[in-house]
Design an enzyme around this catalytic site. Structure first.
Site, PDB file in Angstrom:
ATOM      1  N   ASP A  29      25.975  39.148  35.041  1.00 22.38           N
ATOM      2  CA  ASP A  29      26.348  39.623  33.707  1.00 22.38           C
ATOM      3  C   ASP A  29      26.682  38.399  32.837  1.00 22.38           C
ATOM      4  O   ASP A  29      25.788  37.780  32.278  1.00 22.38           O
ATOM      5  CB  ASP A  29      27.519  40.599  33.874  1.00 22.38           C
ATOM      6  CG  ASP A  29      27.975  41.238  32.585  1.00 22.38           C
ATOM      7  OD1 ASP A  29      27.309  41.076  31.556  1.00 22.38           O
ATOM      8  OD2 ASP A  29      29.026  41.923  32.588  1.00 22.38           O
ATOM      9  N   GLU A  42      23.185  38.417  44.852  1.00 21.68           N
ATOM     10  CA  GLU A  42      24.126  39.094  43.953  1.00 21.68           C
ATOM     11  C   GLU A  42      23.630  40.500  43.636  1.00 21.68           C
ATOM     12  O   GLU A  42      22.431  40.769  43.691  1.00 21.68           O
ATOM     13  CB  GLU A  42      24.239  38.308  42.630  1.00 21.68           C
ATOM     14  CG  GLU A  42      25.471  37.427  42.521  1.00 21.68           C
ATOM     15  CD  GLU A  42      26.769  38.211  42.349  1.00 21.68           C
ATOM     16  OE1 GLU A  42      26.850  39.398  42.730  1.00 21.68           O
ATOM     17  OE2 GLU A  42      27.726  37.625  41.820  1.00 21.68           O
ATOM     18  N   ASP A  43      24.575  41.377  43.277  1.00 25.14           N
ATOM     19  CA  ASP A  43      24.180  42.711  42.813  1.00 25.14           C
ATOM     20  C   ASP A  43      23.724  42.638  41.354  1.00 25.14           C
ATOM     21  O   ASP A  43      22.695  43.177  40.987  1.00 25.14           O
ATOM     22  CB  ASP A  43      25.335  43.718  42.986  1.00 25.14           C
ATOM     23  CG  ASP A  43      26.680  43.226  42.438  1.00 25.14           C
ATOM     24  OD1 ASP A  43      26.766  42.087  41.938  1.00 25.14           O
ATOM     25  OD2 ASP A  43      27.658  43.991  42.521  1.00 25.14           O
ATOM     26  N   ASP A  59      30.311  49.130  41.465  1.00 23.24           N
ATOM     27  CA  ASP A  59      31.419  50.080  41.481  1.00 23.24           C
ATOM     28  C   ASP A  59      32.114  50.249  40.150  1.00 23.24           C
ATOM     29  O   ASP A  59      32.016  49.410  39.250  1.00 23.24           O
ATOM     30  CB  ASP A  59      32.480  49.607  42.484  1.00 23.24           C
ATOM     31  CG  ASP A  59      33.243  48.391  41.966  1.00 23.24           C
ATOM     32  OD1 ASP A  59      32.601  47.350  41.699  1.00 23.24           O
ATOM     33  OD2 ASP A  59      34.476  48.475  41.805  1.00 23.24           O
ATOM     34  N   GLY A 104      29.860  43.890  46.083  1.00 24.70           N
ATOM     35  CA  GLY A 104      28.749  44.608  45.467  1.00 24.70           C
ATOM     36  C   GLY A 104      27.379  44.328  46.042  1.00 24.70           C
ATOM     37  O   GLY A 104      26.514  45.203  46.066  1.00 24.70           O
ATOM     38  N   ARG A 125      29.914  52.915  44.936  1.00 21.58           N
ATOM     39  CA  ARG A 125      29.059  51.903  45.569  1.00 21.58           C
ATOM     40  C   ARG A 125      28.026  52.540  46.489  1.00 21.58           C
ATOM     41  O   ARG A 125      26.955  52.000  46.709  1.00 21.58           O
ATOM     42  CB  ARG A 125      29.895  50.956  46.433  1.00 21.58           C
ATOM     43  CG  ARG A 125      30.840  50.065  45.661  1.00 21.58           C
ATOM     44  CD  ARG A 125      31.359  48.977  46.599  1.00 21.58           C
ATOM     45  NE  ARG A 125      32.548  48.317  46.114  1.00 21.58           N
ATOM     46  CZ  ARG A 125      32.563  47.305  45.246  1.00 21.58           C
ATOM     47  NH1 ARG A 125      31.440  46.857  44.751  1.00 21.58           N
ATOM     48  NH2 ARG A 125      33.696  46.747  44.874  1.00 21.58           N
ATOM     49  N   LYS A 161      21.568  41.146  33.682  1.00 22.86           N
ATOM     50  CA  LYS A 161      21.974  41.678  32.372  1.00 22.86           C
ATOM     51  C   LYS A 161      22.051  40.512  31.391  1.00 22.86           C
ATOM     52  O   LYS A 161      23.145  40.014  31.093  1.00 22.86           O
ATOM     53  CB  LYS A 161      23.356  42.334  32.533  1.00 22.86           C
ATOM     54  CG  LYS A 161      23.695  43.420  31.549  1.00 22.86           C
ATOM     55  CD  LYS A 161      25.174  43.795  31.651  1.00 22.86           C
ATOM     56  CE  LYS A 161      25.451  44.991  32.515  1.00 22.86           C
ATOM     57  NZ  LYS A 161      26.891  45.402  32.488  1.00 22.86           N
TER      58      LYS A 161
END
Ligand code: IMP
Ligand code: MG
Length: 180
Positions: A102, A98-99, A158, A43, A164, A130
């Site tokens: 979470d 990182e994308d 994704d 990602g 993506r 997040k």
């Protein structure tokens, strides 16, 4: 592909501007630190490429693949080291890219791994953060956007391996999941 998106949260243009600001901050912080930029596959690839291109300092790049999501919308709770990095991190200043962070499970695992291997410092830059999803106590030193607790796709993120390549980040239509 675009028809499956309910709402665009961050446009391509907005994302590039945000990355420019992060790159300026990181160039300042890491200019004399010979950083090893560690991209978390898959990602974070788009974000990492755009970020390093905007950083005008000496830096090296490596990749690691740790996965918690196996193609769905909810975390499985399991974690697997799928592809290890090649560089020796001993004594290095590592910057994880990182994308999205979470639950924080992936990041906690990576930070522990890098510290065990003798990294001098470990910090993280994530395009998206997040915080409502957080279950593990991790630090995200740098991030682009604080995002709502929704399942997002695009710009590296994704759903079952798709979306993506969208140049923006958006919320996927619930009808896309219910077709499964
Ligand atoms: P964590 O370990 O729960 O923090 O999850 C981190 C990884 O889960 C990220 O690197 C993403 O690959 C994936 N992920 C978390 N939230 C989303 C989302 O909203 N859309 C797509 N992938 C996500
Ligand atoms: Mg990821």
């Amino acid at each position: 592909m675009n028809n499956d998106i309910e709402k665009v949260l961050y446009s391509a243009e907005d994302i590039q501007k945000t990355i420019g600001k992060l790159a300026d901050q990181l160039s300042e912080e890491y200019k004399d630190k010979d950083p090893l930029i560690l991209c978390v596959l898959t990602g974070a690839v788009l974000f990492t490429v755009d970020l390093i291109e905007k950083m005008d300092i000496m830096a090296q790049m490596d990749f690691i693949d740790v996965s918690t999501y196996f193609g769905g919308t909810a975390t499985t709770g399991q974690l697997k080291l799928i592809h290890d990095m090649t560089a020796d991190v001993k004594g290095r200043n590592v910057l994880i890219t990182e994308d999205i962070v979470d639950s924080g499970r992936t990041l906690q695992y990576l930070v522990n791994l890098l510290k065990e291997r003798g990294a001098k410092s470990v910090k993280t830059v994530s395009l998206l953060n997040k915080p409502e999803g957080r279950e593990f106590d991790v630090n995200v030193e740098y991030y682009g956007y604080k995002v709502p607790n929704e399942f997002l796709v695009g710009y590296g993120l994704d759903y079952k391996g798709y979306y993506r390549n969208l140049p923006y980040v958006g919320i996927l239509k619930p009808s896309v999941y219910s077709e499964d």
